[in-house]
Design an enzyme around this catalytic site. Structure first.
Site, PDB file in Angstrom:
ATOM      1  N   GLU A  85       0.832  -1.202   0.000  1.00 56.49           N
ATOM      2  CA  GLU A  85       0.000   0.000   0.000  1.00 56.49           C
ATOM      3  C   GLU A  85       0.872   1.261   0.000  1.00 56.49           C
ATOM      4  OE1 GLU A  85      -3.025   0.604  -0.427  1.00 56.49           O
ATOM      5  OE2 GLU A  85      -3.599   2.426   0.631  1.00 56.49           O
ATOM      6  N   THR A 143     -11.592   7.679 -13.511  1.00 55.46           N
ATOM      7  CA  THR A 143     -10.586   7.203 -12.558  1.00 55.46           C
ATOM      8  C   THR A 143     -10.990   5.878 -11.905  1.00 55.46           C
ATOM      9  OG1 THR A 143      -9.100   7.891 -10.772  1.00 55.46           O
ATOM     10  CG2 THR A 143     -11.456   8.456 -10.519  1.00 55.46           C
TER      11      THR A 143
END
Ligand SMILES: *[C@@H]1O[C@H](CO)[C@@H](O)[C@H](O)[C@H]1NC(C)=O
Ligand SMILES: *[C@@H]1O[C@H](CO)[C@@H](O)[C@H](O)[C@H]1NC(C)=O
Ligand SMILES: *[C@@H]1O[C@H](CO)[C@@H](O)[C@H](O)[C@H]1NC(C)=O
Length: 509
Positions: free
Chosen positions: A373, A499
């Site tokens: 992440e 997006t």
């Protein structure tokens, strides 16, 4: 250890093209059927997750893939179903498409007991429906069994936008993001973020263009105007690179903290995508993207000491550089590749490929073959426990979670479509195999806590709707045949992806 070779063997694909005993045509055919089998393997994964969602969670927002429960993190309107629509369409999955269309016709967007995010609702629900409408009234018109359901996509898009549009009713026109749609209230913020302000124009403009009513597009473009003409000058420390927070009262920037990370990211993404959408109306957006891209190459590119061949993007604030980055940031390679291709700028394409390589390195170096992440490469901050890892990999892991994010495969997809090089297709496949092997549960796919532990550490009981919208779509499209919705080189795009990976038909075709 990576798991790349196992499933290939399992699929009976072990004989590689290079060692094919026959001639070149057979080799090409062999590769085609291998690619077809990979596309089918992604469809299998989508169907697995879809079945689990239908069985345990529909019409709620998302499946809890460990407990076989459900969550309603996106206002309970069926986020996974709406987010899955455009993927089901490009996969030709008529059953899922028609189930989703029936559901969308029944959503009451005026009702929710939770706060509504203007940004999340725009990129998932509004874009999911608009994309469905563009695809089902265009190149995928054979999939929907009821025409009314297709028309409803546009009606429901308008209904949703009508519920949300009070958000823009502020002194400056910069919207509030966190809304109470019942009281037409907000969370009292004095500022709005760069990404949440600057990732609305594609959806709201598309809605206006489809309805022939420019009021929706104008709202988003008014908000964007402050981002295109940043005030005061401290809000733009490098040409085109702007701060993170904008005052809702007057549209001025509250800081000059610059990055392509979460919170800022898709503002830059949409500058070039608006130009792809309509080069006549959005040339200024393109000019701002070019400035930002040039400043990024000049000021933000960064190379870890142990592996100077890798390129990551740092962030900048008030004279200081922060040497850390995020999975979210990895859309950056795709953005440079799209811009470089559309504007015929080889320097942007080359830089985009460097960013793609950097993101691949974060996948390549972990035990699961999935990247973390967030990670860092500041030599002064290396945790003792990761000294060896840092020396070998060029970065250390800050958060080892993988929450089913798409950005790395997204940029690999752009790299494949724009260069045609099989290397990038292989990277998508490797990532897909690793994600399937590490995060899969009996009913879907789960967030994992540590990409650098065997099996990904432990599983967290959540499956974000973007698994359907993005991860499955990019992995599939990389291995699927050419189609009108695929990313094309140069000025050949007839669709542009929002997006959340929902393809919208561009205006000039
Ligand atoms: C994905 O995982 C399932 C379940 O383990 C497996 O049957 C399938 O072959 C995997 N697909 C690939 C491409 O690895
Ligand atoms: C929204 O406002 C209504 C009416 O004032 C209130 O009852 C409700 O609790 C609020 N919802 C949220 C999520 O704050
Ligand atoms: C990592 O990338 C390098 C360089 O492309 C490659 O040689 C190596 O096989 C990759 N390792 C894994 C585990 O995929």
């Amino acid at each position: 250890m990576r798991v790349t070779s196992l499933p290939l063997a399992a699929l009976g694909l072990a004989g590689s093209v290079v060692t094919h005993p026959f001639g070149e045509t057979e080799a090409v055919l062999g590769r085609q059927s291998q690619t077809q089998q990979k596309a089918d393997a992604v469809k299998e994964a989508f169907q697995h997750a879809w079945n689990g969602y239908m069985k345990y969670a529909f019409p709620h927002d998302e499946l809890h893939p460990v407990s076989n429960g459900y969550g309603d993190s996106r206002n309970g309107w069926g986020a996974s179903a709406v987010d899955a629509l455009s993927t089901a369409i490009v996969m030709g999955n008529a059953d899922a498409v028609n189930t989703i269309l029936d559901h969308i016709s029944k959503i009451d967007y005026s009702q929710t007991s939770e706060q509504v995010s203007l940004f999340e609702t725009t990129i998932r629900y509004l874009a999911g429906m608009l994309s469905g409408y563009d695809l089902l009234t265009g190149p995928a018109s054979d999939l929907a069994s009821k025409k009314d359901n297709v028309d409803n996509l546009l009606t429901q898009s308008k209904n949703l936008a009508d519920v949300l549009k009070f958000a823009f009713d502020t002194e400056s026109g910069v919207p509030y993001n966190n809304l109470n749609i019942t009281s037409k209230g907000n969370d009292g913020s004095t500022t709005n973020g760069l990404a949440v302000t600057g990732t609305l124009a594609l959806e709201w403009t598309r809605l206006s263009d489809l309805l022939g009513d420019d009021s929706y597009g104008k709202l988003s473009q008014k908000a964007e105007s402050y981002l295109l003409n940043p005030q005061p000058s401290s809000g733009e420390p490098f040409p085109g690179l702007v701060g993170s927070n904008i005052y809702i009262s007057n549209g001025e920037f509250g800081d000059g903290a610059v990055s392509w990370n979460g919170g800022d990211d898709s503002f830059y993404e949409y500058l070039i995508k608006m130009y792809v959408y309509d080069p006549k109306r959005f040339e200024t957006y393109k000019d701002r993207w070019v400035l930002a891209a040039e400043s990024t190459i000049k000021h933000l590119q960064s190379h870890p000491e142990p592996r100077p061949e890798l390129t990551f993007l740092s962030s900048y604030d008030n004279g200081n550089y922060d040497l850390s980055s995020q999975h979210l940031t990895c859309f950056d390679g795709g953005s440079f590749l799209l811009g470089g291709s559309v504007l015929d700028r080889q320097d942007f394409i080359d830089f985009g490929l460097k960013l793609v390589n950097g993101c691949e390195a974060t996948y390549n170096q972990t035990l699961t073959g999935i990247g973390p992440e967030s990670w860092g490469w500041d030599p002064k901050q290396v945790p003792d426990s990761q000294k060896d890892f840092y020396e070998r990999a060029g970065f250390y892991i800050e958060s080892g979670y993988y929450v089913l994010r798409p950005e790395v495969v997204e940029s690999f997809y752009y790299a494949y479509r724009i260069t045609g090089s099989e290397v990038y297709r292989d990277w998508v496949w490797n990532a897909f195999v690793a994600i399937n092997a590490t995060t899969r549960t009996d009913s879907g796919f789960a967030t994992v806590t540590n990409v650098n532990a065997k099996g990904g550490g432990s599983k967290v009981d959540n499956q974000e709707s973007f698994l359907f919208a993005e991860v499955m779509k990019y992995c599939y499209l990389t291995h699927a045949e050419d189609a009108p919705w695929q990313v094309q080189r140069g000025d050949k795009n007839t669709f542009v992806f929002n997006t959340e990976a929902h393809p919208m038909r561009v205006k000039h075709t």
